[in-house]
Design an enzyme around this catalytic site. Structure first.
Site, PDB file in Angstrom:
ATOM      1  N   ARG A  61      15.987   1.725   7.071  1.00 41.18           N
ATOM      2  CA  ARG A  61      15.771   3.157   7.302  1.00 41.18           C
ATOM      3  C   ARG A  61      16.063   3.505   8.756  1.00 41.18           C
ATOM      4  NH1 ARG A  61      10.336   4.242   3.574  1.00 41.18           N
ATOM      5  NH2 ARG A  61      11.228   3.205   1.735  1.00 41.18           N
ATOM      6  N   ARG A  79       6.524   0.962  11.934  1.00 42.90           N
ATOM      7  CA  ARG A  79       7.686   1.752  11.516  1.00 42.90           C
ATOM      8  C   ARG A  79       8.927   1.125  12.135  1.00 42.90           C
ATOM      9  NH1 ARG A  79       7.788   6.855   9.482  1.00 42.90           N
ATOM     10  NH2 ARG A  79       5.622   7.174  10.038  1.00 42.90           N
ATOM     11  N   GLU A 116      -0.336   3.501   5.450  1.00 39.81           N
ATOM     12  CA  GLU A 116       0.234   3.688   4.117  1.00 39.81           C
ATOM     13  C   GLU A 116       0.968   2.414   3.726  1.00 39.81           C
ATOM     14  OE1 GLU A 116       2.943   7.043   3.701  1.00 39.81           O
ATOM     15  OE2 GLU A 116       3.912   6.008   2.034  1.00 39.81           O
ATOM     16  N   SER A 122       3.232   3.726  -2.012  1.00 35.57           N
ATOM     17  CA  SER A 122       3.395   5.088  -2.491  1.00 35.57           C
ATOM     18  C   SER A 122       3.868   4.965  -3.924  1.00 35.57           C
ATOM     19  CB  SER A 122       4.425   5.804  -1.625  1.00 35.57           C
ATOM     20  OG  SER A 122       4.459   7.178  -1.928  1.00 35.57           O
ATOM     21  N   ARG A 148       3.117  -3.563   6.903  1.00 36.60           N
ATOM     22  CA  ARG A 148       1.782  -2.973   7.035  1.00 36.60           C
ATOM     23  C   ARG A 148       0.699  -3.871   6.455  1.00 36.60           C
ATOM     24  NH1 ARG A 148       3.726   3.346   6.297  1.00 36.60           N
ATOM     25  NH2 ARG A 148       5.097   3.249   8.113  1.00 36.60           N
TER      26      ARG A 148
END
Length: 427
Positions: free
Chosen positions: A262, A277, A349, A352, A391
RNA sequence: GGAGAGGUGGCCGAGUGGUUGAAGGCGCCGGUCUCGAAAACCGGUAUAUCCGCAAGGGUAUCGCGGGUUCGAAUCCCGCUCUCUCCGCCA
């Protein structure tokens, strides 16, 4: 992709659903283009019917040794030109309609909490006690660097900011966690394990909803027009692209670990420390193809499968239901799982889980038959992280750190790591 | 990267300009027969789209895109994918 029939049939509720996501709608233009398109098609079809009839007649005459009447041939030549004009018109209209539809997000399910920002997300449950340390804990970037298991500088040297390298105990911990999660989902939750390409074609990115709208978040190889996947959801969605699945073939559950890439352009400057991130990370992804009537229930079970991972690792978490304005582009309903991490003291997070209903299925043209001879219907697709690695690693390291700087490995992972503890620095 | 062969319906496979959406076979569904099953026989069996309440009808689709023609699965051009051989290579 939304269905043009639905928009035609009930524009008002589509308009309201889009508004609940904070989306301006182009429905008026869409409906007008659609009307014009259908008219062009009708006219073209009518002319083609005439031409077909005449051509058949000419063929019949020829087979009897007669010549075709010149006036009919002349007329059909004329008709052919008219057909061409109408064809071009309907193709152009179709392209415009298609490109508008490609930019529209999925419609939220009716039971999704309304709201335009993440402030309106709803915490639906908690599990476990968020860990508090009895001593001054370190954030993972200090902790891991002190342990010598993550090297940020050298990652940057190789690939630039938001890249890192792991070594020794850290690399093994990551590998063990991946293997354990894959085994858990495939052995106990009924998912079939997949190994997938991480470079995919443009149309595959369109099928999952990442293109055309989110190109700037993707890495791209120009020469071969291949795209690096931001999640395994992308290739899995397209496994059955342009297929009609036979009855009894649903549901299908898949799990795969892939690296994810990403560009994080939109998040420039945010979360710049540590591995929260980054541009490349590993993720174990769960995915389901299901019959439309069961997708809501399947989503609940998908979330439960992700929660199971957290529970077995002893990670306290909360489950959020995202509001209409915060669910992702292809999603109709999403639950996030956030795990507590005691070093940076925040909810991370880690998963998801989304029900994308028929949105991706329509884009990728994935259908099934509910019974032999039944009309093909679009399947529903669901995806959920199970879980995202960095994470999880952050939470394991930060929550299980000891006063001396060592880290105790969660029991579930020990058969996979081969060690119980990452020894303190200098020991 | 070089050379060659080839992409037809769920599958196999026929089809080189004219009632071909496409023979034939297999598979599948329904029926006859049977106590039941098998076999045999009969019938059915693509998708999309447009018009229509429906029944039904029109149109498109033989890898994709374009061209020639009154008419293209069939002829021409481009692209793409697959396979075989050679080269290179983890």
């Amino acid at each position: 992709m939304l269905s043009i029939e639905q928009i035609r049939r009930d524009p008002e509720s589509v308009r309201q659903a889009l508004a609940s996501r904070g989306e301006d709608d182009p429905l008026e233009e869409l409906l007008e283009l659609d009307a014009r398109r259908r008219q062009a098609i009708s006219q073209g079809d009518e002319l083609r019917a005439r031409r077909n009839q005449a051509s058949r007649e000419i063929g019949r005459l020829r087979s009897q040794g007669n010549e075709a009447p010149e006036d009919v041939v002349q007329e059909m030549r004329q008709v052919g030109q008219e057909i061409e004009i109408l064809e071009q018109e309907s193709r152009e209209l179709d392209d415009r309609i298609h490109s508008i539809l490609l930019e529209l997000p999925n419609l939220p399910r009716p039971d999704v909490p309304r709201g335009l920002s993440e402030e309106e997300n709803v915490v639906v449950r908690h599990w476990g006690e968020p860990k508090t340390l009895e001593f001054p804990g370190k954030p993972h970037w200090d902790l891991a660097e002190d342990l010598g298991i993550i090297d940020f500088q050298r990652g940057v040297k190789l690939s630039g900011s938001r890249f890192y390298t792991m070594s020794g105990y850290g690399a093994k911990l990551e590998r063990a966690t991946i293997a354990w999660m894959l085994d858990l989902h495939s052995r106990e939750h009924g998912y079939t394990e997949l190994m997938l390409p991480i470079l995919v074609r443009r149309e595959v990115m369109e099928g999952s909803g990442n293109l055309p709208k989110f190109a700037e978040n993707l890495y791209w190889d120009e020469e071969d027009d291949l795209w690096l996947i931001p999640t395994a959801e992308v290739p899995i969605t397209n496994l059955y692209r342009d297929e009609i699945l036979p009855p009894e073939s649903l549901p299908r559950y898949y799990v795969a670990q892939t690296p994810c890439f990403r560009r994080e352009k939109a998040a420039a400057g945010r979360d710049t420390r540590g591995i929260k991130r980054v541009h490349q990370f590993n993720k174990v992804e769960m995915y389901k193809f299901v019959a439309p009537e069961s997708s809501d229930e399947e989503l609940d079970r998908l979330v439960a499968d992700a929660e199971d991972v957290c529970q077995r690792l002893g990670l306290a978490y909360r489950v959020l239901q995202l509001c209409t304005g915060d669910i992702s582009f292809p999603s109709a309903k999403t639950f996030d799982i956030e795990i507590w991490s005691a070093g940076c003291e925040e909810w991370l997070e880690a998963s998801s889980c989304s029900n994308c209903t028929d949105f991706q299925a329509r884009r990728a043209n994935i259908r099934y038959r509910s019974a032999a001879g039944a009309r093909p219907e679009f399947v529903h697709t669901l995806n959920g992280s199970g879980l995202a690695l960095p994470r999880v690693i952050i939470a394991i390291l930060e929550n299980n750190q000891q006063p001396d700087g060592s880290v105790v490995i969660p029991e579930a992972l020990r058969p996979y790591t081969g060690f119980d503890v990452i020894p303190a620095p200098g020991s």
